[in-house]
Design a protein around this motif. Structure first.
Motif, PDB file in Angstrom:
ATOM      1  N   ALA A   1      42.880  31.290  32.122  1.00  0.00           N
ATOM      2  CA  ALA A   1      43.328  32.001  33.317  1.00  0.00           C
ATOM      3  C   ALA A   1      44.158  33.225  32.966  1.00  0.00           C
ATOM      4  O   ALA A   1      44.074  34.254  33.638  1.00  0.00           O
ATOM      5  CB  ALA A   1      44.133  31.064  34.221  1.00  0.00           C
ATOM      6  N   GLY A   2      44.978  33.127  31.932  1.00  0.00           N
ATOM      7  CA  GLY A   2      45.823  34.244  31.562  1.00  0.00           C
ATOM      8  C   GLY A   2      45.039  35.450  31.097  1.00  0.00           C
ATOM      9  O   GLY A   2      45.345  36.592  31.447  1.00  0.00           O
ATOM     10  N   ALA A   3      43.991  35.204  30.306  1.00  0.00           N
ATOM     11  CA  ALA A   3      43.148  36.284  29.791  1.00  0.00           C
ATOM     12  C   ALA A   3      41.984  36.599  30.716  1.00  0.00           C
ATOM     13  O   ALA A   3      41.279  37.593  30.505  1.00  0.00           O
ATOM     14  CB  ALA A   3      42.619  35.911  28.410  1.00  0.00           C
ATOM     15  N   ASP A   4      41.766  35.769  31.741  1.00  0.00           N
ATOM     16  CA  ASP A   4      40.648  35.921  32.674  1.00  0.00           C
ATOM     17  C   ASP A   4      39.316  36.023  31.931  1.00  0.00           C
ATOM     18  O   ASP A   4      38.532  36.954  32.098  1.00  0.00           O
ATOM     19  CB  ASP A   4      40.836  37.157  33.569  1.00  0.00           C
ATOM     20  N   ARG A   5      39.063  35.016  31.092  1.00  0.00           N
ATOM     21  CA  ARG A   5      37.798  35.008  30.366  1.00  0.00           C
ATOM     22  C   ARG A   5      37.397  33.578  30.024  1.00  0.00           C
ATOM     23  O   ARG A   5      38.239  32.671  29.945  1.00  0.00           O
ATOM     24  CB  ARG A   5      37.892  35.832  29.085  1.00  0.00           C
ATOM     25  N   LEU A   6      36.110  33.394  29.840  1.00  0.00           N
ATOM     26  CA  LEU A   6      35.600  32.104  29.414  1.00  0.00           C
ATOM     27  C   LEU A   6      35.737  31.973  27.914  1.00  0.00           C
ATOM     28  O   LEU A   6      35.317  32.854  27.156  1.00  0.00           O
ATOM     29  CB  LEU A   6      34.129  31.954  29.809  1.00  0.00           C
TER      30      LEU A   6
END
Length: 268
Positions: free
Chosen positions: A78-83
């Motif tokens: 969630a912090g980096a907004d990536r899978l």
């Protein structure tokens, strides 16, 4: 500071569990999660929703860490907004599985969650979203569902109940896919062997935690693997009977802050 009673990990489903019917998290639940965090416990969302459909909710929870999405097929930062990790369901396999199911029960209505942090939810004619607040894009033909890699297929039948459809689907698809039921009107096909437990195990390995100190909350049969994996499973009062049958405890409903009730007892 170590968490009391050894519960260093709190894994919560969203719909029907932590979320109320209006897709909000109560102030009481937020406060209970904050107390658990202050005592050293980590909170992990473990949901059937794909990553793009949880961004707003994770922000409301103040979560900047990991989340298990797509029934375990996605690990989202969630912090980096990536899978960080994802598994797709082969589209040819999905088509074959649908054909086998329809050979048994007649026409079903289908939708798909596309893979990726920005993947869309596509629905074919006749499919009705079980959660009207979740965005979806309608396509004109089933073939358009397969235009990009997918993480899962969602199914509905015009007559059969969810339990009936799930039972037939499991028998029809065999090892082609894992069949889950994650909520009213939500029978799903996902990559074979992928469950909330496999996603949760991957997340906890990255966090340096384990199953021996994990406390899980859920409400539907798709939470059963997570309950088997965790040290303790707590079902909501509104939970499906199959989940209650394997739960260690049944708390109040999601509308009555059942998650908070348990956490307040464990993290006073």
């Amino acid at each position: 500071m170590p968490a009391p009673l050894g519960y260093a990990l709190i894994a919560t489903d969203l719909d029907g569990t932590l979320l109320r019917g209006d897709d909000t998290v109560s102030e009481r639940s937020l406060a209970a999660l904050a107390r658990a965090a202050a005592a050293g416990a980590r909170h992990l969302v473990v949901t059937g929703r794909p990553a793009p459909r949880v961004r707003t909710l994770l922000k409301a929870l103040g979560s900047t860490g990991l989340a298990v999405c797509g029934q375990g097929a996605q690990l989202y930062d969630a912090g980096a907004d990536r899978l960080l990790w994802s598994v797709t369901l082969d589209t040819e396999t999905a088509e074959t599985a649908l054909g086998k199911i329809e050979a048994e029960v007649g026409e079903v209505y289908a939708a798909v969650d596309q893979d990726g942090a920005d993947g869309l939810t596509l629905i074919e004619p006749g499919y009705r979203m079980p959660h009207p607040t979740l965005p979806a894009s309608r396509v004109e033909r089933r073939e358009e569902l397969w235009q990009a890699p997918i993480s899962k297929v969602l199914l509905r039948h015009p007559v059969l109940s969810d339990d009936e459809l799930a039972e037939v689907a499991r028998g029809a698809v065999g090892s082609l896919a894992t069949v889950t039921m994650s909520g009213p009107g939500t029978v799903e096909l996902q990559p074979c062997g992928i469950t909330k437990a496999t996603g949760l195990a991957l997340a906890t390995e990255r966090l340096g935690l384990g199953r021996h100190n994990a406390l899980a909350f859920g409400d539907m049969p798709n939470d059963i693997p997570m309950f088997h994996w965790a040290a303790r499973g707590v079902a909501m009062a509104n939970a499906h009977p199959e989940l209650k049958a394997v739960a260690d405890e049944v708390t109040l409903s999601n509308e009555d802050d059942g998650v908070a009730v348990v956490l307040e007892r464990l993290f006073p």
